[in-house]
Design a protein around this motif. Sequence first.
Motif, PDB file in Angstrom:
ATOM      1  N   ASN A  53       0.925  -1.098   0.095  1.00 17.52           N
ATOM      2  CA  ASN A  53       0.010  -0.042   0.048  1.00 17.52           C
ATOM      3  C   ASN A  53       0.942   1.153   0.014  1.00 17.52           C
ATOM      4  N   ASP A  54       2.210   1.051   0.327  1.00 12.51           N
ATOM      5  CA  ASP A  54       3.000   2.393   0.512  1.00 12.51           C
ATOM      6  C   ASP A  54       3.896   2.283  -0.943  1.00 12.51           C
ATOM      7  N   ILE A  55       3.664   3.399  -1.688  1.00 11.52           N
ATOM      8  CA  ILE A  55       4.146   3.344  -3.166  1.00 11.52           C
ATOM      9  C   ILE A  55       5.491   4.191  -3.080  1.00 11.52           C
ATOM     10  N   GLY A  56       6.449   3.721  -4.092  1.00 10.25           N
ATOM     11  CA  GLY A  56       7.773   4.444  -4.124  1.00 10.25           C
ATOM     12  C   GLY A  56       8.940   4.085  -3.108  1.00 10.25           C
ATOM     13  N   VAL A  57       8.711   2.903  -2.289  1.00  6.53           N
ATOM     14  CA  VAL A  57       9.597   2.466  -1.346  1.00  6.53           C
ATOM     15  C   VAL A  57       9.940   1.123  -1.574  1.00  6.53           C
ATOM     16  N   GLY A  58      11.208   0.564  -1.028  1.00  2.00           N
ATOM     17  CA  GLY A  58      11.652  -0.698  -1.126  1.00  2.00           C
ATOM     18  C   GLY A  58      10.553  -1.494  -0.044  1.00  2.00           C
ATOM     19  N   LEU A  59      10.703  -2.804  -0.436  1.00  2.21           N
ATOM     20  CA  LEU A  59       9.850  -3.680   0.293  1.00  2.21           C
ATOM     21  C   LEU A  59      10.378  -3.611   1.767  1.00  2.21           C
ATOM     22  N   GLU A  60      11.441  -3.482   2.045  1.00  2.00           N
ATOM     23  CA  GLU A  60      11.814  -3.281   3.460  1.00  2.00           C
ATOM     24  C   GLU A  60      11.361  -2.124   4.224  1.00  2.00           C
ATOM     25  N   ASP A  61      10.819  -1.133   3.582  1.00  2.00           N
ATOM     26  CA  ASP A  61      10.216  -0.084   4.343  1.00  2.00           C
ATOM     27  C   ASP A  61       8.591  -0.032   4.258  1.00  2.00           C
TER      28      ASP A  61
END
Length: 344
Positions: A18-26
């Motif tokens: 659901n978080d766009i523009g970040v790596g999976l770790e974040d």
Amino acid sequence: MTHELLTIGRISVDIYPNDIGVGLEDVQSFGKYLGGSPSNVAVAAARHGRRSGVITRTGDDPFGIYLHRELRKFKVDDAFVTPVPGLQTPATFCAIQPPHDFPLYFYGRFPTAPDLQIKAEELDLEAIKGAGIFWSTVTGLCQEPSRSAHLAAHEARPRTGLGEGQYTILDLDYRPMFWASEDEARAEVAKILPHVTVAIGNDKECAVAVGEGTPDEQADRLLAAGVEIAVVKLGPEGVMAKTRTERVVSAPVPVETVNGLGAGDSFGGAFCHGLLSGWPLAQILDYANAAGAIVASRVSCADAMPTPEEVTSLLAERGRLTPAGAAGTEAAASHAAVSEGATR
């Protein structure tokens, strides 16, 4: 039930952030969706009103139950979807970093996955023979027993020419993590191509299938292998389709990209809809391009598949012709006429 489209192969649970523009770790939270290219194509065609079904396998687990429920929600026949004891339903994670970075991480597919355990003796060959379009992917050829099942299914299909109402489509969907080498993949594709009416792939996928070259050279090699329509995706330049008598290029439909992963499956479902509708090749490509663009502008894949009204509306907004008989065509044409008058 006679299917207008019957697909075979991969299915999974897509776990998208659901978080766009970040790596999976974040990423802090995710949503889950039906996934797997052939399954998405069946959903896409169903959104265009086609009777579609999928031949695949899940794990005997809650995620398998979820996928059955999702297929039914999208009005896709799940009669040929069964569990494989001892295996888990695969999950696919993705990071969404628009406009071009959407890395995929496959879980539960190694050393094998349920959908690679489809066996030739389990196939309903009468249903496969009778489908208006039978759709498979190169990924289904990567491992036994799925490889033999795919070949048996293709051999069962009637060999028909263009305009005769039945088509066999191979998505050249090559994913290197599933193969020992490109040479192995090319050898398996060569066995299937003589049974294929339409082959669809990008430059890299076509290179694996028939060797490096220009899009025209690759299309010509596919045609020489027995294909009737070779579709080569050209990236930012759109898509080209070639038959023995026709060459058509469709320019891309610009949108703001959010997640590009489902665009090809949306293109595929819309392409099938156009073929079954008997539209000219140029209009099929424009319609499929617009359908793919809509999904690229959304987060999910299966849930994002557009309706005919959405596709024709986008075509009209971009000043493109809408195919005769497409749902929403009259309204879209009227919208286009109003838009044109407003700009004069």
